[in-house]
Design a protein around this motif. Structure first.
Motif, PDB file in Angstrom:
ATOM      1  N   ARG A  90       8.384  10.890  23.958  1.00  0.00           N
ATOM      2  CA  ARG A  90       8.307  10.734  25.465  1.00  0.00           C
ATOM      3  C   ARG A  90       9.591  11.374  25.758  1.00  0.00           C
ATOM      4  NH1 ARG A  90      11.996   7.422  27.064  1.00  0.00           N
ATOM      5  NH2 ARG A  90      11.754   4.956  26.084  1.00  0.00           N
ATOM      6  N   ARG A  91       9.911  11.668  27.252  1.00  0.00           N
ATOM      7  CA  ARG A  91      11.136  11.579  27.618  1.00  0.00           C
ATOM      8  C   ARG A  91      12.072  10.823  28.343  1.00  0.00           C
ATOM      9  NH1 ARG A  91       7.189  14.828  29.898  1.00  0.00           N
ATOM     10  NH2 ARG A  91       7.481  17.148  30.356  1.00  0.00           N
ATOM     11  N   GLN A 103      14.741  17.844  21.146  1.00  0.00           N
ATOM     12  CA  GLN A 103      13.206  17.949  20.834  1.00  0.00           C
ATOM     13  C   GLN A 103      12.884  18.936  19.717  1.00  0.00           C
ATOM     14  OE1 GLN A 103      10.892  20.016  24.368  1.00  0.00           O
ATOM     15  NE2 GLN A 103       8.762  19.634  22.891  1.00  0.00           N
ATOM     16  N   ARG A 239       3.548  15.698  26.280  1.00  0.00           N
ATOM     17  CA  ARG A 239       4.989  15.492  26.026  1.00  0.00           C
ATOM     18  C   ARG A 239       5.962  16.340  24.856  1.00  0.00           C
ATOM     19  NH1 ARG A 239       3.091  10.318  23.058  1.00  0.00           N
ATOM     20  NH2 ARG A 239       1.416  10.635  21.055  1.00  0.00           N
ATOM     21  N   PRO A 240       6.887  15.540  24.539  1.00  0.00           N
ATOM     22  CA  PRO A 240       8.006  16.291  24.182  1.00  0.00           C
ATOM     23  C   PRO A 240       7.864  15.085  23.189  1.00  0.00           C
ATOM     24  CG  PRO A 240       9.081  15.938  25.789  1.00  0.00           C
ATOM     25  CD  PRO A 240       7.677  15.163  26.027  1.00  0.00           C
ATOM     26  N   ASN A 242      10.590  14.038  20.250  1.00  0.00           N
ATOM     27  CA  ASN A 242      12.245  14.274  20.306  1.00  0.00           C
ATOM     28  C   ASN A 242      12.189  13.381  19.199  1.00  0.00           C
ATOM     29  OD1 ASN A 242      12.402  15.773  23.229  1.00  0.00           O
ATOM     30  ND2 ASN A 242      11.909  13.578  24.007  1.00  0.00           N
ATOM     31  N   ALA A 284      10.318  19.844  29.542  1.00  0.00           N
ATOM     32  CA  ALA A 284      11.558  19.286  29.242  1.00  0.00           C
ATOM     33  C   ALA A 284      11.885  17.866  28.253  1.00  0.00           C
ATOM     34  CB  ALA A 284      11.468  18.530  30.936  1.00  0.00           C
ATOM     35  N   LYS A 285      12.751  17.450  28.416  1.00  0.00           N
ATOM     36  CA  LYS A 285      12.825  16.567  27.258  1.00  0.00           C
ATOM     37  C   LYS A 285      12.809  14.903  28.008  1.00  0.00           C
ATOM     38  CE  LYS A 285      16.277  19.192  24.354  1.00  0.00           C
ATOM     39  NZ  LYS A 285      16.986  20.414  24.865  1.00  0.00           N
TER      40      LYS A 285
END
Length: 285
Positions: A90-91, A103, A239-240, A242, A284-285
């Protein structure tokens, strides 16, 4: 005698020159070594573990331990200093600005039902009604007369946070029948319960469907829940994935992260049914 002294002086100079140059010619002087501990997201962990094996093969003096426990645990462990790198699917939240997200891939979260379920698609309002116990029979949303078994994620799981945020649901409002942790736990539960519904990583679900697990991914907002649609940005619940660090990070940790972000591991990312990212193209992270 003069000849002997001259030769001795030359030999001494050569010896000193050899000593001075030896460190720069040592091919092992910059060899990476040490240990890394990664904890966190069960979605990221299988990918991180495969990348770690490849990294270890390239750097024989490095050992990397990958542990799960959820994104929340990964973030907490990095903050406490008990993990070098956290894994978060998730961010980062607004209160996590003390950390840095790197990411390594992208993923989508999709709703799954049993393969035998006749429902073709659910609207956002129907999904909210199911998870808040306003609809508890599939007949209420156009399906067969069968009780709905709501499978929900435990606190600290990134898929839970992505799901709640996307549908604007407060977690206390959810009325679940089964609480699960990892994606595979959710998939196993839905596969074994004809009336169940859950939400998991699209990549993980695709892999299990390909191997014959009796589940089906539902479209969302008219978009099929497929990795290709995550890659194109068409799927709405994406979602990213990370890796998370606290400052300062060790050289070994940063070298590993750079490797995870490189084209050298895109084949591993794809093999886990995730979407590779390239520099400058990450969400977007």
């Amino acid at each position: 005698m003069k000849y002997f002294l001259s030769m001795s002086f030359v030999l001494l100079c050569l010896t000193l020159a050899g000593c001075t140059s030896s460190p720069s010619t040592n091919s092992n002087s910059n060899e990476l070594s040490g240990q890394l501990t990664l904890t966190g997201s069960s979605t990221v962990a299988p990918l991180a573990a495969e990348i770690a094996k490849r990294f270890e093969r390239q750097h024989s003096k490095v050992r990397i331990d990958v542990q799960t426990g959820g994104s929340g645990k990964g973030i907490a462990d990095v903050r406490r200093g008990v993990a070098d790198i956290g894994m978060a699917s998730r961010r980062l939240a607004s209160d996590e600005t003390d950390l840095t997200a790197h990411q390594i891939a992208a993923d989508g979260v999709g709703l799954i039902v049993h393969q035998s379920n006749s429902i073709a698609e659910l609207s956002p309002d129907q999904i909210i009604a199911i998870y808040t116990d306003k609809s508890n029979n599939w007949q209420d949303v156009g399906g067969d007369d069968k009780k709905i078994t709501v499978v929900h994620k435990a606190e600290g799981r990134a898929t839970l946070e992505v799901f709640l945020k996307h549908f604007g649901i407060d977690n206390p409002s959810v009325k679940s029948d089964v609480i699960v942790g990892e994606n595979e736990h959710a998939i196993k539960t839905v596969a074994g319960t004809e009336g169940a519904i859950g939400y998991v990583s699209i990549g993980t679900a695709e892999a299990d469907i390909e191997s014959g697990v009796p589940i089906r991914l539902l479209p969302l907002d008219g978009v099929e829940a497929k990795t290709v649609n995550v890659a194109s940005g068409a799927f709405p619940m994406s979602r990213p994935l990370n890796l998370v660090t606290a400052d300062p990070s060790s050289q070994l940790a940063m070298e590993f992260i750079q490797f995870c972000q490189s084209a050298d591991v895109h084949d591993l990312v794809k093999s886990q049914y995730f979407v590779p990212i390239t520099k400058g193209s990450d969400i977007a992270k």
